[in-house]
Motif scaffolding. Structure first.
Motif, PDB file in Angstrom:
ATOM      1  N   SER A   9       0.974  -1.122  -0.072  1.00 52.69           N
ATOM      2  CA  SER A   9      -0.027  -0.039  -0.059  1.00 52.69           C
ATOM      3  C   SER A   9       0.591   1.143  -0.032  1.00 52.69           C
ATOM      4  O   SER A   9       2.051   1.184   0.776  1.00 52.69           O
ATOM      5  N   HIS A  10       0.381   2.319  -0.731  1.00 53.76           N
ATOM      6  CA  HIS A  10       1.251   3.616  -0.786  1.00 53.76           C
ATOM      7  C   HIS A  10       0.273   4.658  -0.512  1.00 53.76           C
ATOM      8  O   HIS A  10       0.835   5.767  -0.966  1.00 53.76           O
ATOM      9  N   THR A  11      -0.593   4.601  -0.144  1.00 52.48           N
ATOM     10  CA  THR A  11      -1.888   5.560   0.093  1.00 52.48           C
ATOM     11  C   THR A  11      -2.535   5.764  -1.505  1.00 52.48           C
ATOM     12  O   THR A  11      -1.836   5.477  -2.816  1.00 52.48           O
ATOM     13  N   ASP A  13      -3.596   8.855  -2.731  1.00 50.82           N
ATOM     14  CA  ASP A  13      -3.318  10.232  -3.415  1.00 50.82           C
ATOM     15  C   ASP A  13      -1.650  10.754  -3.082  1.00 50.82           C
ATOM     16  O   ASP A  13      -1.545  11.557  -3.518  1.00 50.82           O
ATOM     17  N   HIS A  14      -0.943   9.755  -2.586  1.00 50.66           N
ATOM     18  CA  HIS A  14       0.403  10.121  -2.419  1.00 50.66           C
ATOM     19  C   HIS A  14       0.913  11.310  -1.704  1.00 50.66           C
ATOM     20  O   HIS A  14       1.595  12.212  -1.987  1.00 50.66           O
ATOM     21  N   PRO A  15       0.145  11.537  -0.576  1.00 51.53           N
ATOM     22  CA  PRO A  15       0.571  12.736   0.296  1.00 51.53           C
ATOM     23  C   PRO A  15       1.650  12.681   1.147  1.00 51.53           C
ATOM     24  O   PRO A  15       2.352  11.417   1.417  1.00 51.53           O
ATOM     25  N   ARG A 123       9.947   0.054  -6.198  1.00 46.25           N
ATOM     26  CA  ARG A 123       9.748   1.083  -7.369  1.00 46.25           C
ATOM     27  C   ARG A 123       8.214   1.227  -7.489  1.00 46.25           C
ATOM     28  O   ARG A 123       7.473   0.363  -7.098  1.00 46.25           O
ATOM     29  N   HIS A 124       7.825   2.379  -8.063  1.00 49.19           N
ATOM     30  CA  HIS A 124       6.219   2.527  -8.131  1.00 49.19           C
ATOM     31  C   HIS A 124       5.882   1.449  -9.508  1.00 49.19           C
ATOM     32  O   HIS A 124       6.920   1.563 -10.182  1.00 49.19           O
ATOM     33  N   SER A 125       4.711   0.985  -9.275  1.00 50.95           N
ATOM     34  CA  SER A 125       4.380  -0.135 -10.608  1.00 50.95           C
ATOM     35  C   SER A 125       4.382   0.619 -11.874  1.00 50.95           C
ATOM     36  O   SER A 125       4.773   0.185 -12.800  1.00 50.95           O
TER      37      SER A 125
HETATM   38 ZN   LIG Z   1       5.705   6.891  -4.135  1.00 50.88          ZN
END
Ligand SMILES: [Zn+2]
Length: 133
Positions: A9-11, A13-15, A123-125
């Motif tokens: 999990s990475h949120t 909206d990436h806050p 890494r981000h997908s």
């Molecule tokens: Zn990120």
């Protein structure tokens, strides 16, 4: 894309997690996990904190753990191959970048005969889409 990998999990909206109200942060984290679990079909146990760990903001670790996560990926990457002493403050070995092959060789040369090595790439997908092949 996620087959054979652990999805974190990475949120939604990436806050910057320390800058949003706790109710919003809880939603960011749990909604992202809910959507990912629906996609991958298994429990998402890891949280990758957007940006990096906010110095002096230790409440984030407890908050994320309280949301039910077993592991939390922090930044920056650290070119080491040992298991973390604290899985809620887990620094990956490397970001998936051009220095990855050299790090891999370094691990094999230095620690090949030692058990329990860990090579953790993050890494981000969406970053895999261009060169995952
Ligand atoms: Zn990120």
């Amino acid at each position: 894309m996620y087959k054979g990998h652990e999805v974190c999990s990475h949120t939604v909206d990436h806050p910057r997690v320390w800058s949003v109200p706790l109710d919003q942060l809880r939603w960011e984290i749990l909604e992202d996990r809910r959507q990912l679990e629906e996609l991958v079909g298994y429990p998402v146990r890891s949280f990758a904190i957007p940006y990096n760990w906010p110095t002096g903001q230790d409440w984030c670790r407890e908050f994320v753990h309280g949301c039910g996560f077993k592991y939390m990926r922090n930044s920056p990457s650290v070119p080491q191959f040992e298991h973390p002493s604290d899985f809620m403050d887990w620094h990956p070995t490397a970001h998936c970048s051009s220095d990855l092959p050299a790090l891999w060789v370094s691990m094999l040369q230095r620690n090949y005969d030692q058990p329990g090595q860990l090579f953790y790439v993050h890494r981000h997908s969406y970053e895999f889409e261009d060169d995952w092949g």
